[in-house]
Design a protein around this motif. Structure first.
Motif, PDB file in Angstrom:
ATOM      1  N   THR A 106       0.663  -1.057   0.018  1.00 49.12           N
ATOM      2  CA  THR A 106      -0.284   0.550   0.218  1.00 49.12           C
ATOM      3  C   THR A 106       0.354   1.230  -0.345  1.00 49.12           C
ATOM      4  N   ALA A 107       0.630   2.496  -0.312  1.00 49.70           N
ATOM      5  CA  ALA A 107       0.818   4.045  -0.111  1.00 49.70           C
ATOM      6  C   ALA A 107       2.189   3.621   1.161  1.00 49.70           C
ATOM      7  N   ASN A 108       1.196   3.472   1.877  1.00 47.50           N
ATOM      8  CA  ASN A 108       1.412   3.906   3.668  1.00 47.50           C
ATOM      9  C   ASN A 108       1.787   2.707   3.885  1.00 47.50           C
ATOM     10  N   PHE A 109       2.583   1.526   3.611  1.00 47.85           N
ATOM     11  CA  PHE A 109       3.503   0.379   3.773  1.00 47.85           C
ATOM     12  C   PHE A 109       4.838   0.861   4.891  1.00 47.85           C
ATOM     13  N   ASP A 110       5.824   1.491   3.916  1.00 50.15           N
ATOM     14  CA  ASP A 110       7.096   1.603   4.566  1.00 50.15           C
ATOM     15  C   ASP A 110       6.539   2.400   6.566  1.00 50.15           C
ATOM     16  N   GLU A 111       5.818   3.379   5.951  1.00 50.87           N
ATOM     17  CA  GLU A 111       5.295   4.464   7.192  1.00 50.87           C
ATOM     18  C   GLU A 111       4.820   3.084   8.198  1.00 50.87           C
ATOM     19  N   LEU A 112       3.887   2.280   8.446  1.00 51.48           N
ATOM     20  CA  LEU A 112       3.595   1.151   9.051  1.00 51.48           C
ATOM     21  C   LEU A 112       4.411  -0.203   9.514  1.00 51.48           C
ATOM     22  N   MET A 113       5.196  -0.808   9.015  1.00 54.48           N
ATOM     23  CA  MET A 113       6.140  -1.031   8.851  1.00 54.48           C
ATOM     24  C   MET A 113       7.144  -0.478   9.922  1.00 54.48           C
ATOM     25  N   ALA A 115       6.325   1.949  12.185  1.00 57.22           N
ATOM     26  CA  ALA A 115       6.231   2.628  13.399  1.00 57.22           C
ATOM     27  C   ALA A 115       5.759   1.486  14.936  1.00 57.22           C
ATOM     28  N   ALA A 116       5.848   0.167  13.654  1.00 52.71           N
ATOM     29  CA  ALA A 116       5.598  -1.010  14.134  1.00 52.71           C
ATOM     30  C   ALA A 116       7.367  -1.614  14.569  1.00 52.71           C
ATOM     31  N   ALA A 117       7.607  -0.671  14.019  1.00 54.92           N
ATOM     32  CA  ALA A 117       9.227  -1.647  14.724  1.00 54.92           C
ATOM     33  C   ALA A 117      10.253  -0.696  15.470  1.00 54.92           C
ATOM     34  N   ALA A 118       9.249   0.873  15.730  1.00 54.88           N
ATOM     35  CA  ALA A 118       9.692   1.787  16.747  1.00 54.88           C
ATOM     36  C   ALA A 118       8.907   1.244  18.055  1.00 54.88           C
TER      37      ALA A 118
END
Length: 131
Positions: A106-113, A115-118
């Motif tokens: 998705t367009a925000n895949f990298d942001e979500l990943m 956030a999950a890593a943080a």
């Protein structure tokens, strides 16, 4: 001899093996193993192909739905078919259902990943402090 070597080098072999394909089994690994593996494949290749036969189809659909519902993936293509599998006990081929689901980021895949890593890193620090 050079012509033969040149001819061999120019042969275009289509790979049946895809680097971004996950062949899912419903008995070998837990569900979230496939969810996390699919996330990693999408990070590396921007899309992932989930493939399964027979009873494992439900597992593939569940993995795809988890990724979609978490906002990480969108469906690109779904293919269903039947394949002949040789059954040694019966001595004749048996038809099995097959599914292939191609998911893209998705367009925000990298942001979500990220956030999950943080969040995981933060939880790891809290656990160390509480220990």
């Amino acid at each position: 001899m050079e012509a033969i070597t040149e001819g061999v080098n120019n042969i275009n072999i289509t790979e049946s093996y895809k680097k971004n394909r996950i062949q899912v089994s419903n008995t070998k690994k837990p569900l979230f193993f496939y969810v996390n593996l699919a996330k990693r494949y999408m990070q590396q290749h921007n899309e992932v192909e989930l493939s399964a036969l027979g009873m494992a189809i439900a597992t593939v659909v569940t993995v795809a739905e988890i990724l979609k519902n978490n906002g990480l993936a969108v469906e690109k293509k779904i293919t269903t078919s039947t394949v002949d599998i040789k059954d040694d006990s019966r001595g004749r081929p048996v038809q099995k259902a097959k599914i292939e689901i191609v998911l893209g980021k998705t367009a925000n895949f990298d942001e979500l990943m990220a956030a999950a890593a943080a969040e995981d890193a933060e939880n790891g620090e809290n656990e160390e402090q509480n220990a």
